[in-house]
Design an enzyme around this catalytic site. Structure first.
Site, mmCIF file in Angstrom:
data_model
loop_
_atom_site.group_PDB
_atom_site.id
_atom_site.type_symbol
_atom_site.label_atom_id
_atom_site.label_comp_id
_atom_site.label_asym_id
_atom_site.label_seq_id
_atom_site.Cartn_x
_atom_site.Cartn_y
_atom_site.Cartn_z
ATOM 1 N N SER A 151 0.833 -1.200 0.000
ATOM 2 C CA SER A 151 0.000 0.000 0.000
ATOM 3 C C SER A 151 0.879 1.265 0.000
ATOM 4 O O SER A 151 1.744 1.395 -0.851
ATOM 5 C CB SER A 151 -0.929 -0.061 1.228
ATOM 6 N N ARG A 221 -11.550 6.149 10.639
ATOM 7 C CA ARG A 221 -11.105 4.767 10.607
ATOM 8 C C ARG A 221 -12.208 3.832 10.097
ATOM 9 O O ARG A 221 -11.947 2.898 9.337
ATOM 10 C CB ARG A 221 -10.667 4.349 12.012
ATOM 11 N N ASP A 316 -8.851 -6.329 -4.492
ATOM 12 C CA ASP A 316 -8.429 -5.028 -3.959
ATOM 13 C C ASP A 316 -8.960 -3.921 -4.874
ATOM 14 O O ASP A 316 -8.437 -3.706 -5.962
ATOM 15 C CB ASP A 316 -6.894 -4.988 -3.901
ATOM 16 N N HIS A 349 -8.154 -4.887 -0.087
ATOM 17 C CA HIS A 349 -6.841 -4.270 0.074
ATOM 18 C C HIS A 349 -6.048 -4.917 1.212
ATOM 19 O O HIS A 349 -4.826 -5.014 1.143
ATOM 20 C CB HIS A 349 -7.030 -2.770 0.318
#
Lengths: 375, 200
Positions: A151, A221, A316, A349
């Site tokens: 990432s 979050r 992803d 992801h």
């Protein structure tokens, strides 16, 4: 396979000013890091692990007897693991601007004696690479056998190949992208707005008020977390399961997924710094090596000399396989050595953090070749 | 998808003779990467492979061969035009759906194309058909119902295809058991190897 056991973080202080991409200057700073394995005599077996948005220097091993204190990539890094600490000297470093010991917004600004807060400069991926290069200098490492990241960490690994082509022999860019899609920037902005508009944020100087912008950070979050999973994996894990078995016609937690997201949000908000979250998302937004070359990514890699392994995951959708193919194309255009594999995985992801037999076998095989060149 | 074993296959040596040293080679359906590894040892080529199968990707990485995981049926868009000296399609053509587009893509990306395929015109195949069933042999080891080979052709078929599609054949070798079959090759050869370029 074993684990590394208990590891103790180390700290390196730097007092030569670091001029950042934004023009701002950090006069002095410290970086917290961990190392695993032994640096060989030729200093040719060093591997740098770059972390993603919420990661840190604690990559592998444990901080205590508590199994929950395992490093965030303990399934990948360790003795006999795909990144084998019996072979490599592996370094995990908390990025500058982080909130796990390296100098960041919550650190004391020596000029004022108070936390930096809003005055902490915005950092970019390039800046992180420069600070990591200084840590490499400090540890006597001329060139890394490999720089590895997933990432945002993959973006750092790619930037290493651009900024310091002679200092990185192999790059492993996992679940990464050559820049963020507009949709990703949009997600990041919603997350930032959640934090920036929290009354407890106080313009970033919440430390002085003895509060933290918990609500904002929690929302940020929760939003992020949704995007790291896939529709399929959420359906499989939670379905439309109800906490109490029937509808309550109210706004308390009813569906399992609500309970899970709120728990994850609360946990994260209790331990992560809101300013660091803002800074990390901006670094993601700004990363775009092609930007300086009229959008031509191939030209951005024109000076690169490393060999590359690019890994993407089918489910992803935040850093999709198509984005990895853009990286691969730019590397091919420069006749660089590159392999690309697209791992079949349903975890979105987050797949890059999961144990998957084929994924780990590919990394293991590639790292064995890296080791041959580092011997 | 293809029949790449660990041993050096007969077509490897033939292909290697056609590859100038130090050139850039793309191998489509590269299997475990053994042809590229062979060419890299014997011809010092810079090679890349394309493969779809997970196990083959892993094998390529173990063999230190650059490999891109991709479905040949969807083209070669990750490769720039004229970016390779040779594009090889070895023992894969017969298993592909989009025959015309892959040959076109090979000649877009490479200066020359090389294909190898089992010659369906081999006399033993003809005999088996005369006996009333689809051929099964060491070259065509599948039953009709589980064969990946959906586009079997004879050397003559391929030559006609090239003529109709503006593909200029530079060289043709038909082999049988590692030896060149020069007498009635469409009848006595099991493996066809063609080298071609864009037609003038």
């Amino acid at each position: 396979m074993q684990d590394i056991g208990i590891v103790v973080p180390q700290c390196a202080s730097f007092d030569s000013p670091l001029t950042l991409k934004s023009g701002a200057v950090l006069d002095a700073y410290q970086l917290v890091y961990e190392t695993y394995g032994e640096l060989n005599e030729a200093k040719s077996n060093a591997v740098l692990i770059c972390h993603a948005l919420s990661g840190n220097h604690h990559v592998a091993g444990f901080h205590s007897e508590d199994p929950k204190s395992a490093g965030w990539w303990n399934n990948m890094v360790g003795p006999g693991k795909p990144i084998d600490t019996g072979v490599f000297f592996v370094i995990g470093v908390n990025n500058l601007g982080g909130c796990h010991g390296s100098t960041g917004p919550a650190s004391i600004d020596p000029k004022t004696g108070r936390p930096y807060g809003a005055s902490f400069p915005v950092l970019t991926v390039d800046d992180w690479v420069e600070s990591q290069a200084r840590l490499a200098d400090r540890l006597g490492i001329g060139a890394f056998a490999a720089v590895v990241g997933g990432s945002l960490g993959g973006m750092q690994a790619l930037q290493w190949a651009i900024s310091h082509p002679q200092r990185v022999r192999h790059v492993l860019a996992i679940a990464s992208a050559p820049n963020l899609t507009v949709q990703n920037i949009a997600f990041n902005d919603v997350a930032r707005q959640a934090i920036l508009t929290d009354p407890d944020f106080h313009g970033g100087n919440f430390y002085a008020h003895g509060v933290i912008p918990k609500r904002g950070l929690r929302l940020a979050r929760m939003l992020g977390h949704i995007t790291y999973l896939s529709d399929d994996s959420m359906a499989k894990k939670f379905g439309r399961g109800l906490k109490k078995g029937s509808y309550n016609y109210g706004y308390d937690v009813e569906f399992e997924i609500e309970s899970y997201l709120r728990y994850q949000g609360d946990k994260f908000a209790a331990q992560f710094d809101a300013n660091t979250y803002l800074l990390m998302t901006k670094a993601l937004d700004y990363f775009d090596p092609a930007h300086a070359h009229e959008g031509d990514l191939a030209r951005a890699f024109a000076g690169a000399a490393s060999e590359f392994l690019v890994i993407s995951f089918t489910s992803d959708w935040r850093f999709s396989p198509a984005r990895s193919r853009e990286i691969v194309k730019a590397l091919l255009d420069n006749e660089l050595k590159v392999s690309h594999t697209e791992i079949t995985s349903s975890y979105g992801h987050d797949s890059f953090l999961m144990v998957d037999e084929h994924y780990h076998a590919v990394v293991r095989a590639y790292m064995r070749n890296v080791a041959k060149g580092a011997a | 998808m293809n029949e790449r074993g660990a041993a050096v296959r007969h077509d490897y040596e033939t292909i290697a003779k056609w590859i100038a040293p130090g050139t850039k080679v793309l191998d489509l359906g590269c299997g475990d990467g053994s042809l590229l590894a062979y060419l890299s040892r014997n011809r010092a080529i810079r090679g890349y492979g394309v493969e779809i199968d997970d196990e083959n990707i892993l094998a390529c990485i173990k063999n230190s061969v650059n490999v891109i995981q991709s479905d040949l049926e969807s083209g070669l868009s990750v490769f720039e035009s004229d970016s390779f000296d040779y594009v090889i399609l070895s023992q894969t053509l017969q298993a592909m759906k989009n025959t015309e587009s892959i040959i076109r893509e090979m000649l877009r990306v490479g200066r020359e194309g090389i294909v190898t395929f089992p010659n369906f015109g081999y006399w033993q195949n003809r005999v088996q058909i005369l006996q009333g069933h689809m051929p099964v042999s060491s070259n065509l080891p599948y039953e009709w119902y589980d064969s990946p080979n959906i586009r079997l052709c004879t050397t003559r078929d391929f030559e006609n295809f090239c003529a109709e599609h503006g593909v200029n054949i530079l060289q043709r070798i038909v082999m049988n058991n590692g030896k060149v079959a020069s007498f009635l090759p469409n009848l006595f050869g099991t493996l066809a190897v063609f080298r071609f370029t864009k037609g003038g």
